[in-house]
Scaffold this motif. Structure first.
Motif, PDB file in Angstrom:
ATOM      1  N   PRO A   1       0.352 -13.574  -7.796  1.00 12.79           N
ATOM      2  CA  PRO A   1       1.053 -13.103  -6.600  1.00 12.79           C
ATOM      3  C   PRO A   1       1.520 -11.663  -6.651  1.00 12.79           C
ATOM      4  O   PRO A   1       1.763 -11.059  -5.599  1.00 12.79           O
ATOM      5  N   ALA A   2       1.647 -11.073  -7.836  1.00 11.50           N
ATOM      6  CA  ALA A   2       2.243  -9.738  -7.950  1.00 11.50           C
ATOM      7  C   ALA A   2       1.926  -9.156  -9.322  1.00 11.50           C
ATOM      8  O   ALA A   2       1.395  -9.836 -10.204  1.00 11.50           O
ATOM      9  N   GLY A   3       2.255  -7.859  -9.480  1.00 14.59           N
ATOM     10  CA  GLY A   3       2.237  -7.267 -10.814  1.00 14.59           C
ATOM     11  C   GLY A   3       1.037  -6.429 -11.178  1.00 14.59           C
ATOM     12  O   GLY A   3       0.972  -5.893 -12.286  1.00 14.59           O
ATOM     13  N   ARG A   4       0.078  -6.249 -10.291  1.00 13.62           N
ATOM     14  CA  ARG A   4      -1.095  -5.432 -10.584  1.00 13.62           C
ATOM     15  C   ARG A   4      -1.026  -4.120  -9.788  1.00 13.62           C
ATOM     16  O   ARG A   4      -0.472  -4.067  -8.695  1.00 13.62           O
ATOM     17  N   ILE A   5      -1.669  -3.090 -10.328  1.00 17.55           N
ATOM     18  CA  ILE A   5      -1.790  -1.798  -9.649  1.00 17.55           C
ATOM     19  C   ILE A   5      -3.275  -1.493  -9.502  1.00 17.55           C
ATOM     20  O   ILE A   5      -4.015  -1.462 -10.494  1.00 17.55           O
ATOM     21  N   TYR A   6      -3.713  -1.291  -8.265  1.00 12.94           N
ATOM     22  CA  TYR A   6      -5.137  -1.136  -7.975  1.00 12.94           C
ATOM     23  C   TYR A   6      -5.369   0.191  -7.259  1.00 12.94           C
ATOM     24  O   TYR A   6      -4.962   0.364  -6.108  1.00 12.94           O
ATOM     25  N   PRO A   7      -6.011   1.165  -7.911  1.00 14.79           N
ATOM     26  CA  PRO A   7      -6.356   2.426  -7.220  1.00 14.79           C
ATOM     27  C   PRO A   7      -7.525   2.204  -6.262  1.00 14.79           C
ATOM     28  O   PRO A   7      -8.499   1.532  -6.618  1.00 14.79           O
ATOM     29  N   LEU A   8      -7.427   2.771  -5.073  1.00 15.95           N
ATOM     30  CA  LEU A   8      -8.467   2.574  -4.068  1.00 15.95           C
ATOM     31  C   LEU A   8      -8.728   3.875  -3.324  1.00 15.95           C
ATOM     32  O   LEU A   8      -7.834   4.425  -2.679  1.00 15.95           O
ATOM     33  N   ALA A   9      -9.960   4.368  -3.426  1.00 17.05           N
ATOM     34  CA  ALA A   9     -10.357   5.555  -2.664  1.00 17.05           C
ATOM     35  C   ALA A   9     -10.585   5.173  -1.208  1.00 17.05           C
ATOM     36  O   ALA A   9     -11.271   4.190  -0.917  1.00 17.05           O
TER      37      ALA A   9
ATOM     38  N   THR B   1       0.832  -1.201   0.000  1.00 15.55           N
ATOM     39  CA  THR B   1       0.000   0.000   0.000  1.00 15.55           C
ATOM     40  C   THR B   1       0.864   1.247   0.000  1.00 15.55           C
ATOM     41  O   THR B   1       1.801   1.364   0.790  1.00 15.55           O
ATOM     42  N   LEU B   2       0.556   2.179  -0.891  1.00 11.24           N
ATOM     43  CA  LEU B   2       1.242   3.467  -0.894  1.00 11.24           C
ATOM     44  C   LEU B   2       0.256   4.553  -1.281  1.00 11.24           C
ATOM     45  O   LEU B   2      -0.761   4.295  -1.926  1.00 11.24           O
ATOM     46  N   GLY B   3       0.591   5.771  -0.889  1.00  8.80           N
ATOM     47  CA  GLY B   3      -0.283   6.892  -1.158  1.00  8.80           C
ATOM     48  C   GLY B   3      -0.136   7.416  -2.582  1.00  8.80           C
ATOM     49  O   GLY B   3       0.841   7.141  -3.284  1.00  8.80           O
ATOM     50  N   PHE B   4      -1.119   8.211  -2.984  1.00  9.89           N
ATOM     51  CA  PHE B   4      -1.158   8.769  -4.339  1.00  9.89           C
ATOM     52  C   PHE B   4       0.097   9.588  -4.635  1.00  9.89           C
ATOM     53  O   PHE B   4       0.723   9.436  -5.691  1.00  9.89           O
ATOM     54  N   ASP B   5       0.502  10.458  -3.708  1.00 10.86           N
ATOM     55  CA  ASP B   5       1.673  11.301  -3.941  1.00 10.86           C
ATOM     56  C   ASP B   5       2.932  10.466  -4.079  1.00 10.86           C
ATOM     57  O   ASP B   5       3.786  10.739  -4.930  1.00 10.86           O
ATOM     58  N   ALA B   6       3.079   9.443  -3.235  1.00 10.59           N
ATOM     59  CA  ALA B   6       4.239   8.563  -3.330  1.00 10.59           C
ATOM     60  C   ALA B   6       4.253   7.824  -4.664  1.00 10.59           C
ATOM     61  O   ALA B   6       5.323   7.640  -5.272  1.00 10.59           O
ATOM     62  N   PHE B   7       3.090   7.412  -5.123  1.00 13.69           N
ATOM     63  CA  PHE B   7       3.023   6.680  -6.391  1.00 13.69           C
ATOM     64  C   PHE B   7       3.493   7.542  -7.561  1.00 13.69           C
ATOM     65  O   PHE B   7       4.116   7.029  -8.505  1.00 13.69           O
TER      66      PHE B   7
ATOM     67  N   HIS C   1      -6.047   6.841  -2.342  1.00 12.54           N
ATOM     68  CA  HIS C   1      -6.230   8.246  -2.682  1.00 12.54           C
ATOM     69  C   HIS C   1      -7.553   8.743  -2.135  1.00 12.54           C
ATOM     70  O   HIS C   1      -8.431   7.953  -1.742  1.00 12.54           O
ATOM     71  N   ARG C   2      -7.685  10.047  -2.117  1.00 17.04           N
ATOM     72  CA  ARG C   2      -8.944  10.645  -1.680  1.00 17.04           C
ATOM     73  C   ARG C   2     -10.043  10.382  -2.703  1.00 17.04           C
ATOM     74  O   ARG C   2      -9.770  10.276  -3.903  1.00 17.04           O
ATOM     75  N   PRO C   3     -11.298  10.298  -2.260  1.00 14.61           N
ATOM     76  CA  PRO C   3     -12.410  10.200  -3.218  1.00 14.61           C
ATOM     77  C   PRO C   3     -12.377  11.373  -4.190  1.00 14.61           C
ATOM     78  O   PRO C   3     -12.126  12.513  -3.802  1.00 14.61           O
ATOM     79  N   GLY C   4     -12.598  11.091  -5.453  1.00 14.22           N
ATOM     80  CA  GLY C   4     -12.573  12.121  -6.476  1.00 14.22           C
ATOM     81  C   GLY C   4     -11.258  12.234  -7.217  1.00 14.22           C
ATOM     82  O   GLY C   4     -11.193  12.811  -8.292  1.00 14.22           O
ATOM     83  N   TYR C   5     -10.188  11.700  -6.633  1.00  9.54           N
ATOM     84  CA  TYR C   5      -8.895  11.667  -7.314  1.00  9.54           C
ATOM     85  C   TYR C   5      -8.856  10.456  -8.229  1.00  9.54           C
ATOM     86  O   TYR C   5      -9.639   9.524  -8.108  1.00  9.54           O
ATOM     87  N   SER C   6      -7.904  10.452  -9.138  1.00 13.03           N
ATOM     88  CA  SER C   6      -7.679   9.284  -9.989  1.00 13.03           C
ATOM     89  C   SER C   6      -6.237   9.297 -10.465  1.00 13.03           C
ATOM     90  O   SER C   6      -5.579  10.343 -10.470  1.00 13.03           O
ATOM     91  N   LEU C   7      -5.744   8.140 -10.860  1.00 17.19           N
ATOM     92  CA  LEU C   7      -4.402   8.066 -11.413  1.00 17.19           C
ATOM     93  C   LEU C   7      -4.369   8.734 -12.780  1.00 17.19           C
ATOM     94  O   LEU C   7      -5.408   8.875 -13.442  1.00 17.19           O
ATOM     95  N   PRO C   8      -3.203   9.166 -13.235  1.00 14.90           N
ATOM     96  CA  PRO C   8      -3.109   9.712 -14.597  1.00 14.90           C
ATOM     97  C   PRO C   8      -3.694   8.721 -15.602  1.00 14.90           C
ATOM     98  O   PRO C   8      -3.527   7.502 -15.458  1.00 14.90           O
ATOM     99  N   PRO C   9      -4.389   9.198 -16.626  1.00 15.74           N
ATOM    100  CA  PRO C   9      -5.086   8.295 -17.541  1.00 15.74           C
ATOM    101  C   PRO C   9      -4.167   7.417 -18.374  1.00 15.74           C
ATOM    102  O   PRO C   9      -4.583   6.371 -18.864  1.00 15.74           O
ATOM    103  N   ALA C  10      -2.927   7.841 -18.558  1.00 13.34           N
ATOM    104  CA  ALA C  10      -1.999   7.045 -19.365  1.00 13.34           C
ATOM    105  C   ALA C  10      -0.598   7.227 -18.801  1.00 13.34           C
ATOM    106  O   ALA C  10      -0.250   8.271 -18.242  1.00 13.34           O
ATOM    107  N   GLY C  11       0.206   6.201 -18.953  1.00 16.77           N
ATOM    108  CA  GLY C  11       1.581   6.267 -18.469  1.00 16.77           C
ATOM    109  C   GLY C  11       2.151   4.874 -18.343  1.00 16.77           C
ATOM    110  O   GLY C  11       1.540   3.879 -18.764  1.00 16.77           O
TER     111      GLY C  11
END
Length: 207
Positions: free
Chosen positions: A157-165, A102-108, A130-140
């Motif tokens: 076991p590994a390799g996925r990135i999951y955004p969670l409000a 787990t890591l925060g939006f700014d750290a990511f 992340h806070r509700p209403g935020y989202s990861l950059p659409p592409a990268g």
């Protein structure tokens, strides 16, 4: 699945704890590890000692069985790199068990500057909170790894990135230390057990 949330926890507060609990509940994780860092590589060094920060963490989570204190970084010499911590956990649990870091939006947003960052994704999934209403950059660089299905993260076991409000609690350890230095009461920003420990040991009074 094992969850991981790291930090200096100097001191631990409700922002840390609420995030850990919501990640554990969202993914149904019975073993959410909170791992205090000994020597962070990219930020000021902690004020409280490793033993004090571990004691505050243990006091904070004593009544929540899914949250566990893990002191592996405090026992390791050198900088507290996330890669080393995850490699240690992976060696313990084997190749097949999912790990969720787990890591925060700014750290990511600065994740690619981390020590051996690409290899971290070979060891664990990332939950980007992340806070509700935020989202990861659409592409990268992260786009091919994104997932919106918790079950997907349980199958590999590994390799996925999951955004969670998660619930936004605007609490910082820096602000708590400043309040304590100024003689202000930080109650209701951190657990009573942690505040009691701080008072007993007169922590942060001169920071």
């Amino acid at each position: 699945m094992i969850g991981i949330l790291g930090g200096t926890f100097d001191p631990i507060h409700f922002g840390h704890l609420r995030t850990a609990l919501e990640v554990a509940e969202h993914f149904g994780i019975p073993d959410m590890r909170l791992i205090p860092g000994k020597t962070p590589p990219h930020r000021p060094q902690p004020v409280a000692s490793p033993a004090q920060r571990l004691a505050m963490l243990q006091a904070a989570i004593a009544r929540e069985p899914c949250l566990q204190a893990d002191d592996r970084e405090l026992r390791r010499e050198g900088y507290s790199y996330s890669f080393d911590t995850l490699a240690s956990l992976r060696a313990e649990v084997g190749a097949g068990r999912p790990l969720l870091f787990t890591l925060g939006f700014d750290a990511f947003l600065h994740f690619q500057s981390w020590h051996r960052w690409a290899e971290i994704l070979q060891l664990a999934h990332l939950a980007v909170v992340h806070r509700p209403g935020y989202s990861l950059p659409p592409a990268g660089w992260h786009t091919p790894f994104l997932s919106a299905d918790p079950e997907d993260l349980r199958q590999v076991p590994a390799g996925r990135i999951y955004p969670l409000a998660v619930t936004a609690l605007d609490i910082s350890a820096t602000d708590l230390r400043r309040r304590l230095q100024q003689g202000k009461n930080p109650r209701y920003l951190l657990p009573d057990a942690v505040f009691d420990y701080i008072q007993r040991h007169q922590l942060y009074c001169g920071t």
